[in-house]
Design a protein around this motif. Structure first.
Motif, PDB file in Angstrom:
ATOM      1  N   LEU A   1      -8.690   3.003  -9.478  1.00  0.00           N
ATOM      2  CA  LEU A   1      -8.509   1.832  -8.618  1.00  0.00           C
ATOM      3  C   LEU A   1      -8.092   0.614  -9.439  1.00  0.00           C
ATOM      4  CD1 LEU A   1     -11.625   2.277  -6.287  1.00  0.00           C
ATOM      5  CD2 LEU A   1      -9.234   2.748  -5.718  1.00  0.00           C
TER       6      LEU A   1
ATOM      7  N   LYS B   1       2.019   2.240  -3.420  1.00  0.00           N
ATOM      8  CA  LYS B   1       1.025   2.643  -4.405  1.00  0.00           C
ATOM      9  C   LYS B   1       1.029   4.156  -4.602  1.00  0.00           C
ATOM     10  CE  LYS B   1      -2.647  -0.850  -4.117  1.00  0.00           C
ATOM     11  NZ  LYS B   1      -4.087  -1.022  -3.795  1.00  0.00           N
TER      12      LYS B   1
ATOM     13  N   GLN C   1     -13.224   4.528 -10.407  1.00  0.00           N
ATOM     14  CA  GLN C   1     -13.161   3.088 -10.654  1.00  0.00           C
ATOM     15  C   GLN C   1     -11.977   2.729 -11.546  1.00  0.00           C
ATOM     16  OE1 GLN C   1     -15.146   1.224  -8.851  1.00  0.00           O
ATOM     17  NE2 GLN C   1     -16.014   3.142  -8.069  1.00  0.00           N
TER      18      GLN C   1
ATOM     19  N   ASP D   1       0.820  -1.201   0.000  1.00  0.00           N
ATOM     20  CA  ASP D   1       0.000   0.000   0.000  1.00  0.00           C
ATOM     21  C   ASP D   1       0.855   1.253   0.000  1.00  0.00           C
ATOM     22  OD1 ASP D   1      -2.309  -1.414  -0.070  1.00  0.00           O
ATOM     23  OD2 ASP D   1      -2.707  -1.338   2.091  1.00  0.00           O
TER      24      ASP D   1
ATOM     25  N   ASP E   1      -4.126   4.381  -5.346  1.00  0.00           N
ATOM     26  CA  ASP E   1      -4.842   4.504  -4.076  1.00  0.00           C
ATOM     27  C   ASP E   1      -5.555   5.856  -4.045  1.00  0.00           C
ATOM     28  OD1 ASP E   1      -5.716   3.911  -1.521  1.00  0.00           O
ATOM     29  OD2 ASP E   1      -3.938   4.767  -0.564  1.00  0.00           O
TER      30      ASP E   1
END
Length: 235
Positions: A38, A19, A35, A16, A43
């Motif tokens: 992602l 990202k 959308q 994470d 992130d």
């Protein structure tokens, strides 16, 4: 088994952190752009933004459909929004989403050209045209990845320019101020002419320069006017 869970959790946390991250206005949460972001591994964090729709570091992005862009020319919103974007972010961008810029409304092509020219030449706002939400997301993702790469490459110490000409040294001095890049240093020198005048400028005067908003102006003045307090940790 508990050890495996801990290892897995740590692995996810590391991924994470690697990202690219984008801050999006909460009103964009239902947008197809989110959308697509992602889906390509970006992130997204939602906040209530006063200016812009997306923030990536010092980049502020206002997203407009072609229809909204034309309507904002007609009702006079465009230049006010762009001015605020330019004052708030060092790198302001307006994305125009859609290819039918000249076909939606009865607005003269010269009015559109004039608005685009004013954005770039008068306010220093970059204008990017995308085809759809997926294309917009792709462009934002590229900026986010470049921003992440740039952060990794920033040296811990500033180095004097290789060819220390007077103009480079003047910019170098100003680049030591918070949030001042080489581009913003150039704008400051063009506005105030000398480093000394930049240092003496008030918050209101600093905010006349595109890319300097209230927060950045206040921080610059704080650095310049606060008494020095020695800290062993700062060396």
């Amino acid at each position: 088994m508990p050890n495996e869970n801990i290892f897995y959790q740590k692995k996810i946390e590391v991924c994470d952190e690697m990202k690219p991250t984008v801050i999006a206005d909460h009103r964009e949460s239902q947008s197809g752009v989110i959308q697509h972001l992602l889906a390509v591994g970006v992130d997204v964090k939602f906040e209530k933004l006063d200016v812009g729709d997306y923030i990536i570091g010092d980049v502020g992005i206002e997203r407009k459909t072609a229809g909204d862009f034309l309507q904002s020319i007609v009702d006079g919103r465009l230049l006010n929004q762009a001015k605020l974007l330019s004052e708030t972010f060092e790198h302001p961008i307006i994305i125009i989403e859609g290819t039918d810029l000249h076909g939606r409304r009865l607005i003269h092509p010269n009015a559109i050209r004039g608005a685009l020219a004013a954005l770039s030449t008068d306010l220093g706002v970059s204008v990017i045209q995308t085809t759809d939400e997926e294309d917009t997301a792709g462009f934002i993702a590229v900026i986010a990845r470049r921003s992440m790469k740039k952060k990794r490459e920033i040296p811990l110490e500033r180095r004097k320019p290789p060819s220390p000409t007077l103009d480079r040294l003047q910019r170098f001095v100003l680049e030591g101020l918070p949030g001042v890049s080489v581009i913003l240093a150039e704008r400051l020198l063009r506005k105030f002419k000398t480093v000394e005048r930049v240092m003496m400028a008030s918050e209101a005067e600093l905010m006349l320069v595109p890319g300097i908003g209230p927060k950045k102006a206040k921080k610059i003045r704080e650095i310049l006017t606060s008494p020095y307090e020695f800290s062993q940790q700062g060396i």
